[in-house]
Design an enzyme around this catalytic site. Structure first.
Site, short mmCIF file in Angstrom:
data_model
loop_
_atom_site.label_atom_id
_atom_site.label_comp_id
_atom_site.label_asym_id
_atom_site.label_seq_id
_atom_site.Cartn_x
_atom_site.Cartn_y
_atom_site.Cartn_z
N ASP A 89 -7.04 -44.79 -4.12
CA ASP A 89 -8.09 -45.77 -3.85
C ASP A 89 -9.36 -45.02 -3.47
O ASP A 89 -9.44 -44.44 -2.38
CB ASP A 89 -7.68 -46.70 -2.71
N LYS A 155 -11.55 -53.01 -6.26
CA LYS A 155 -11.06 -53.40 -4.93
C LYS A 155 -12.24 -53.80 -4.05
O LYS A 155 -13.30 -53.19 -4.10
CB LYS A 155 -10.29 -52.22 -4.33
N LYS A 184 -7.92 -55.86 -6.46
CA LYS A 184 -7.25 -55.71 -5.18
C LYS A 184 -8.14 -56.25 -4.08
O LYS A 184 -9.32 -55.90 -3.99
CB LYS A 184 -6.90 -54.25 -4.91
#
Length: 226
Positions: A89, A155, A184
């Site tokens: 991430d 995300k 996400k």
């Protein structure tokens, strides 16, 4: 949908200890979460704890500010994957996005994607755009850049900014992402109702620390964090 399999069970606080990471991994095994999300220094430990399971290991790159150089982020991603990370991430350079340096922002993401996929082609790369700092137009543009850079997910948040995931932002990101990449949601999701709403809005992965409360229906106080 098995909501546990949408959850990256997360502990990214500066005070996180080895014992807490071990407990996080034990909880992931008990509740069958998709991955644990841990700081890079604990990836090896998580790998040792989870190597006999199908639970993945997420870690963070350029976290939480995103203003490291592309080369530094790429190195961090590669090292983490070699240590056992399955998911990376990474945080975009928010300042560069606001400056309109879109080529740079895309290149920054591409360097992490390239380093990750070359190290292990199965690595999942999620890109944090930190929606709390962005206008709606910037969220749209950032999502477009994430798609163009070849990442797997866009995300919402680090959980360390001024705000976390909102349904409005998740819906907007999903609208732009379409079926090209997944979304996400993270930051401030602390109960089953909110988690379900995020999934209904288009998220297929959730970054949360209140994971057990979400799968058991336990009541907790939201604190804005993962």
């Amino acid at each position: 949908m098995n909501i546990a399999q949408t959850i990256d069970h997360t502990l990214l606080k500066a005070t996180a200890t080895e014992e807490q990471i071990k407990q996080l991994c034990k909880e992931a095994i008990e509740y069958h979460f998709k991955t644990v999300c841990v700081p890079t220094c604990y990836v090896e430990l998580a790998n040792q704890m989870l190597q006999e399971t199908e639970i993945g290991i997420t870690t963070v790159v350029g976290f939480p500010l995103g203003n490291e150089t592309p080369k530094a982020k790429a190195f961090q991603a590669k090292e983490a994957i070699l240590n056992g990370a399955t998911d990376i991430d990474t945080v975009i350079n928010v300042g560069a996005l606001k400056d309109g340096k879109y080529d740079y922002v895309q290149f920054d993401i591409e360097e992490v994607v390239k380093a990750s996929k070359e190290t292990n082609p199965n690595t999942i790369v999620k890109v944090i755009i930190e929606t709390c700092y962005l206008t709606k137009e910037e969220i749209e543009k950032a999502t477009e850049l994430v798609v163009a850079a070849g990442a797997d997910f866009v995300k919402t948040s680090t959980g360390f900014g001024t705000g976390g995931a909102t349904l409005e932002d998740v819906k907007l990101m999903k609208k732009v992402a379409g079926d090209k990449i997944e979304v996400k949601a993270s930051g401030g999701i602390s109960d089953a109702k909110t988690a379900a709403a995020m999934i209904e809005a288009g998220a297929t992965r959730l970054g949360v620390s209140k994971s057990i409360a979400i799968v058991t229906g336990e009541k907790v106080v939201a604190d804005g964090s993962y």
